[in-house]
Design an enzyme around this catalytic site. Structure first.
Site, mmCIF file in Angstrom:
data_model
loop_
_atom_site.group_PDB
_atom_site.id
_atom_site.type_symbol
_atom_site.label_atom_id
_atom_site.label_comp_id
_atom_site.label_asym_id
_atom_site.label_seq_id
_atom_site.Cartn_x
_atom_site.Cartn_y
_atom_site.Cartn_z
ATOM 1 N N ARG A 1 -14.935 -27.769 13.730
ATOM 2 C CA ARG A 1 -13.782 -27.886 12.847
ATOM 3 C C ARG A 1 -14.096 -27.329 11.464
ATOM 4 O O ARG A 1 -15.254 -27.302 11.041
ATOM 5 C CB ARG A 1 -13.320 -29.338 12.731
ATOM 6 C CG ARG A 1 -14.381 -30.327 12.282
ATOM 7 C CD ARG A 1 -14.006 -31.715 12.777
ATOM 8 N NE ARG A 1 -14.931 -32.762 12.375
ATOM 9 C CZ ARG A 1 -16.050 -33.067 13.042
ATOM 10 N NH1 ARG A 1 -16.411 -32.369 14.098
ATOM 11 N NH2 ARG A 1 -16.820 -34.067 12.638
ATOM 12 N N CYS B 1 -5.791 -38.392 -8.476
ATOM 13 C CA CYS B 1 -6.502 -39.658 -8.405
ATOM 14 C C CYS B 1 -7.666 -39.625 -9.392
ATOM 15 O O CYS B 1 -8.392 -38.626 -9.478
ATOM 16 C CB CYS B 1 -7.031 -39.894 -6.990
ATOM 17 S SG CYS B 1 -5.782 -39.777 -5.695
ATOM 18 N N CYS C 1 -11.142 -38.846 -7.748
ATOM 19 C CA CYS C 1 -11.159 -37.712 -6.829
ATOM 20 C C CYS C 1 -12.536 -37.065 -6.732
ATOM 21 O O CYS C 1 -13.153 -36.747 -7.752
ATOM 22 C CB CYS C 1 -10.142 -36.663 -7.276
ATOM 23 S SG CYS C 1 -10.122 -35.184 -6.241
ATOM 24 N N ARG D 1 -13.069 -34.138 -5.621
ATOM 25 C CA ARG D 1 -12.952 -32.709 -5.925
ATOM 26 C C ARG D 1 -12.346 -32.501 -7.316
ATOM 27 O O ARG D 1 -11.750 -31.456 -7.600
ATOM 28 C CB ARG D 1 -12.098 -32.009 -4.869
ATOM 29 C CG ARG D 1 -12.749 -31.935 -3.498
ATOM 30 C CD ARG D 1 -12.039 -30.929 -2.586
ATOM 31 N NE ARG D 1 -12.722 -30.863 -1.297
ATOM 32 C CZ ARG D 1 -12.192 -31.274 -0.149
ATOM 33 N NH1 ARG D 1 -10.971 -31.766 -0.115
ATOM 34 N NH2 ARG D 1 -12.884 -31.189 0.978
ATOM 35 N N LYS E 1 -20.666 -36.845 7.203
ATOM 36 C CA LYS E 1 -20.309 -38.255 7.140
ATOM 37 C C LYS E 1 -21.254 -39.109 7.980
ATOM 38 O O LYS E 1 -21.725 -38.675 9.031
ATOM 39 C CB LYS E 1 -18.881 -38.453 7.626
ATOM 40 C CG LYS E 1 -17.820 -37.806 6.743
ATOM 41 C CD LYS E 1 -16.432 -38.023 7.312
ATOM 42 C CE LYS E 1 -15.374 -37.468 6.368
ATOM 43 N NZ LYS E 1 -15.463 -35.997 6.246
#
Length: 350
Positions: free
Chosen positions: A95, A108, A111, A113, A318
């Site tokens: 992916r 946000c 965040c 990024r 992750k």
């Protein structure tokens, strides 16, 4: 100040009653470094009488953002280390992320990024860059899923979203297209028939991952926007960030996850907050997070259980970090903890 347009400056925050006049200069310094945007929908949700309002904490700038911790980094999850062409992150074999746009309808304060998004960020892919990104996907048959993120891809017009979806639909080995967004929560009226049609990829399932962190975000309007997507055949999952002062409470997390399930949205990821610059005031310890996630097991249905994850700094992907309920004792024997915290031998001892 009326609540009919997006709030973007320190002065507008003061005018809207979201920041005190005495704090305007400090907030202006924050806004000069990190993008600010609070949609009218969110501005109306904020309780101005609550100094600890969880919606305000997520979106109203705070002078604490100017404090940088030594462990923080501009690219905390290592997107750059896995970006072969502009707009593509290929960290996992099957992916890729496609970041067609680095603009969001809201920003946000936590965040990961935040150094890349907003007016001072990386912007929108040029036509040539988008061509190169699609060509990269087409040239790599191992890519099974394309995840459109950013920024928020749903800020693009239905025409542009539809063009991207059609191009991905022509790549045979791409079987799943997923969009990550906050739009159904922060600008629910954008989720109309034209946008929904643009998201659907001919012959391939479309998934939408909705980012929400507090049950108050899931208003009647947000629920209606999600229902329109799901009724059109789009599958929805959730993602949330575990944030100090927002949802670091077992009752709040339980209410949030139940609300997702009631909306036909499967709880997916609960992220431990990343090491983004100026976000230390949002972070709790992993042990605190593990205890909160463990408390959900006996509190809410299995349908309501998210996976607690940490993005390993440096681009290593992750890791699931929920506390294990089982401990090896040796000789094929284990100690298992139930949802009340009581310990039991497995296999049971006579």
């Amino acid at each position: 100040m009326t609540m009919d347009r997006t709030i973007r400056t320190a002065g507008e925050l003061v005018g809207a009653g979201l920041v005190g006049a005495a704090d305007e200069q400090a907030i202006a310094r924050v806004a000069s470094r990190y993008a600010v945007a609070i949609s009218p929908t969110l501005a109306r949700l904020i309780d101005r009488d609550d100094p600890h309002d969880p919606i305000a904490r997520q979106f109203v700038p705070d002078a604490a953002e100017l404090t940088l911790a030594p462990e923080e980094r501009a690219d905390p999850i290592g997107d750059g280390a896995h970006s072969p062409v502009a707009g593509i992150v290929h960290r996992y074999p099957d992916r890729v992320l496609m970041k067609a746009v680095h603009v969001c309808p809201v920003y946000c304060r936590f965040c990961f990024r935040r150094e890349m998004v907003g007016p001072q960020g990386l912007g929108t892919l040029t036509p040539a860059e988008l061509d190169a990104a699609v060509a990269y996907i087409a040239a790599h048959p191992e890519i099974w899923e394309v995840i459109l993120t950013g920024g928020d891809p749903l800020v693009l017009s239905p025409r542009r979203l539809g063009e991207i979806a059609k191009r991905l639909g022509k790549i045979d080995h791409v079987k799943i297209v997923r969009f990550h967004t906050r739009v159904p929560v922060v600008e629910p009226d954008r989720i109309d028939a034209e946008l929904i049609a643009a998201l659907k990829v001919s012959g391939k399932p479309t998934y939408v991952a909705l980012h929400a962190n507090h049950p108050r975000e899931l208003t009647t309007e947000a629920r209606g926007a999600a229902a329109r997507l799901i009724d059109a055949g789009i599958v929805m999952v959730s993602q949330s960030v575990l944030l100090k002062g927002v949802n670091d409470d077992a009752d709040v997390l339980a209410e949030l996850m139940r609300a997702f399930v009631e909306m036909r949205i499967k709880p997916y990821y609960l992220h431990h907050p990343d090491l983004a610059p100026g976000t230390s005031h949002f972070r709790l310890s992993i042990e605190e997070g593990q205890a909160l996630v463990a408390s959900l097991r006996g509190r809410v249905s299995g349908l309501c259980q998210p996976t607690y994850i940490l993005d390993i700094p440096g681009g290593h992907g992750k890791a699931v970090i929920g506390a294990s309920a089982i401990e090896a004792e040796g000789g094929g024997c284990y100690t298992v903890s139930d949802f009340r915290g009581n310990k039991h031998a497995y296999p049971p001892k006579d």
